[in-house]
Design a protein around this motif. Structure first.
Motif, short mmCIF file in Angstrom:
data_model
loop_
_atom_site.label_atom_id
_atom_site.label_comp_id
_atom_site.label_asym_id
_atom_site.label_seq_id
_atom_site.Cartn_x
_atom_site.Cartn_y
_atom_site.Cartn_z
N THR A 232 25.51 20.48 37.96
CA THR A 232 24.87 20.91 39.20
C THR A 232 25.54 22.17 39.74
OG1 THR A 232 24.16 18.67 39.76
CG2 THR A 232 24.37 20.23 41.58
N GLY A 233 26.87 22.25 39.63
CA GLY A 233 27.58 23.45 40.08
C GLY A 233 27.14 24.68 39.32
N ASP A 234 26.96 24.55 38.02
CA ASP A 234 26.47 25.68 37.21
C ASP A 234 25.08 26.09 37.68
OD1 ASP A 234 28.79 25.72 35.68
OD2 ASP A 234 27.92 24.51 34.06
N GLN A 235 24.23 25.11 37.95
CA GLN A 235 22.89 25.40 38.44
C GLN A 235 22.94 26.15 39.77
OE1 GLN A 235 21.22 21.48 38.68
NE2 GLN A 235 20.65 21.39 36.51
N ASN A 236 23.79 25.68 40.68
CA ASN A 236 23.86 26.31 42.00
C ASN A 236 24.31 27.76 41.92
OD1 ASN A 236 22.99 24.02 43.34
ND2 ASN A 236 25.05 23.27 43.77
N ARG A 237 25.26 28.04 41.07
CA ARG A 237 25.71 29.43 40.92
C ARG A 237 24.59 30.30 40.38
NH1 ARG A 237 30.75 26.74 39.97
NH2 ARG A 237 30.13 26.29 37.82
N GLU A 238 23.76 29.73 39.51
CA GLU A 238 22.62 30.47 38.98
C GLU A 238 21.55 30.65 40.06
OE1 GLU A 238 20.66 32.74 36.22
OE2 GLU A 238 22.67 31.89 36.05
N PHE A 239 21.25 29.56 40.79
CA PHE A 239 20.26 29.64 41.87
C PHE A 239 20.65 30.70 42.89
CE2 PHE A 239 19.34 24.80 41.36
CZ PHE A 239 18.47 25.05 40.31
N SER A 240 21.93 30.79 43.21
CA SER A 240 22.38 31.65 44.31
C SER A 240 22.28 33.13 44.01
CB SER A 240 23.83 31.30 44.68
OG SER A 240 24.72 31.67 43.65
N LYS A 241 21.95 33.48 42.78
CA LYS A 241 21.72 34.89 42.46
C LYS A 241 20.53 35.44 43.24
CE LYS A 241 23.77 34.63 37.84
NZ LYS A 241 23.52 34.71 36.37
N ASN A 242 19.64 34.54 43.65
CA ASN A 242 18.51 34.91 44.51
C ASN A 242 18.66 34.12 45.82
OD1 ASN A 242 16.93 36.62 42.64
ND2 ASN A 242 16.81 34.72 41.47
N LYS A 243 19.14 34.78 46.85
CA LYS A 243 19.41 34.07 48.09
C LYS A 243 18.12 33.57 48.75
CE LYS A 243 23.92 35.66 49.56
NZ LYS A 243 24.73 36.00 50.76
N LEU A 244 18.23 32.42 49.41
CA LEU A 244 17.09 31.86 50.13
C LEU A 244 16.66 32.79 51.25
CD1 LEU A 244 18.17 28.12 50.55
CD2 LEU A 244 16.86 29.13 48.68
N LYS A 245 15.35 32.92 51.41
CA LYS A 245 14.80 33.78 52.46
C LYS A 245 14.17 33.00 53.60
CE LYS A 245 13.97 37.78 49.45
NZ LYS A 245 14.82 37.28 48.36
N MET A 246 13.90 31.70 53.40
CA MET A 246 13.29 30.91 54.47
C MET A 246 14.33 30.61 55.55
SD MET A 246 14.51 28.77 51.97
CE MET A 246 13.14 28.58 50.85
N PRO A 247 13.91 30.25 56.77
CA PRO A 247 14.87 29.90 57.81
C PRO A 247 15.74 28.71 57.38
CG PRO A 247 12.66 30.14 58.72
CD PRO A 247 12.51 30.15 57.23
N VAL A 248 17.04 28.80 57.63
CA VAL A 248 17.98 27.75 57.26
C VAL A 248 18.82 27.37 58.47
CG1 VAL A 248 19.97 27.15 55.82
CG2 VAL A 248 18.10 28.52 54.84
N LEU A 249 18.89 26.07 58.74
CA LEU A 249 19.78 25.54 59.76
C LEU A 249 20.83 24.67 59.07
CD1 LEU A 249 20.56 25.00 62.75
CD2 LEU A 249 19.04 23.00 62.65
N ALA A 250 22.10 25.00 59.28
CA ALA A 250 23.20 24.18 58.79
C ALA A 250 23.69 23.30 59.92
CB ALA A 250 24.33 25.07 58.27
N ILE A 251 23.76 22.00 59.68
CA ILE A 251 24.24 21.05 60.69
C ILE A 251 25.52 20.40 60.19
CG2 ILE A 251 23.75 18.93 61.97
CD1 ILE A 251 20.82 19.58 61.88
N GLY A 252 26.57 20.51 61.00
CA GLY A 252 27.86 19.92 60.65
C GLY A 252 28.33 18.95 61.70
#
Length: 303
Positions: A232-252
């Motif tokens: 999954t980590g390998d996938q995420n690094r590949e996915f992140s080459k194209n940053k998300l453009k939709m609105p994102v809310l991070a909740i902590g």
């Protein structure tokens, strides 16, 4: 405890047989199947581990007056079937995309917590034209910190958020040996330990989670998610080459992962808003009204 919508009506439980060689049957529930429900924006809620879609029961009636809610159990968890493979988040995310297609829903808002947040990110990354907005709640992504947060260091141990179980669950066979037969004691302790208010984790929730993770294949499926962490980590690094453009809310949560969720999304998204709540990791159990209010306020105008 029966899961109800805002009108006090029971949700509708179903199973979807998804395309693909595994013949995966994904359990899910929706708040309404009436014709008028199709006029509401769709909101997909994804649970974490070791939980099920039951995790959202307190939040559902606070959202369903404005949204058509879809709550699935992740593959291998809850009342979904338990395939032998496919527990990387790229595959799990495609399950959810297939489910929404089966339901005739092309575009939707997306909320994920814990491993459900990791799946939500993978879904948004793979289907950016379908996800209208993303809420990423209380998770550290594989490939961007989950591995290091599990390290045995003074900083992590003293922080109260040492994710020791990540490495433990990845060990073949040993977790099964030690947890089997002790599911109630283990999961009750584990889930309450991550909460700021342990009393918010009610007996009905523990009963449901223990039931599901004690079922044949339940524990093995949960552990398979962790055993796919590096993939999954390998996938995420590949996915992140194209940053998300939709609105994102991070909740902590102030008393668990906190502002790190904002940094996580900044690695992979163009624009991120952040909201912190003064509780522990189990937000939908600890502060459902406050959490639902955050969702509603943020989603307003993003329909």
């Amino acid at each position: 405890m029966e899961i109800l919508n805002h009108q006090g009506e029971p949700v509708t439980h179903s199973r979807a047989l998804l395309p693909g060689p595994t013949k995966l049957r994904l359990h899910y529930y929706t708040t309404s199947t009436s014709p008028s429900s199709s006029d509401k924006p769709a909101l997909l809620l994804l649970h974490g581990v070791p939980k099920t879609s039951y995790y959202w029961r307190k939040v559902i009636p606070l959202l369903s007056h404005k949204y058509r809610i879809i709550c699935p159990d992740m593959r291998g968890l809850g009342d979904s079937s338990h395939p032998a493979s496919g527990y990387d988040m790229g595959t799990v995310a495609r399950d959810f995309a297939d489910l929404m297609t089966e339901l005739g829903i092309e575009k939707f808002h997306l909320v994920g917590e814990d491993w459900g947040a990791a799946a939500a990110y993978a879904l948004a990354a793979q289907c950016p034209n379908r996800v209208k907005s993303l809420v990423f709640q209380e998770m550290v992504l594989p490939g961007y910190g989950l591995e290091s947060w599990s390290a045995f260091t003074k900083v992590h141990v003293n922080s109260g958020t040492w994710l020791w179980h990540v490495g433990f669950y990845a060990v073949p066979d040993v977790p099964e040996l030690l947890i089997t037969g002790h599911e109630r004691e283990y999961f009750s302790s584990f889930i309450k330990n991550e909460a700021w208010n342990p009393s918010a984790i009610t007996p009905d929730a523990i009963n449901e989670y223990v039931r599901c993770y004690s079922n044949p294949g339940g524990l093995r499926s949960m552990l398979s998610i962790y055993r796919a962490t590096l993939e999954t980590g390998d996938q995420n690094r590949e996915f992140s080459k194209n940053k998300l453009k939709m609105p994102v809310l991070a909740i902590g949560s102030k008393h668990f992962i906190g502002e790190e969720v904002k940094r996580q999304m900044e690695y992979v998204s163009e624009k991120v808003e952040y909201k912190e709540l003064p509780w522990g990791h189990q937000l939908a159990e600890e502060c459902p009204e406050e959490l639902a209010g955050v969702y509603l306020e943020w989603l307003e105008g993003k329909k």
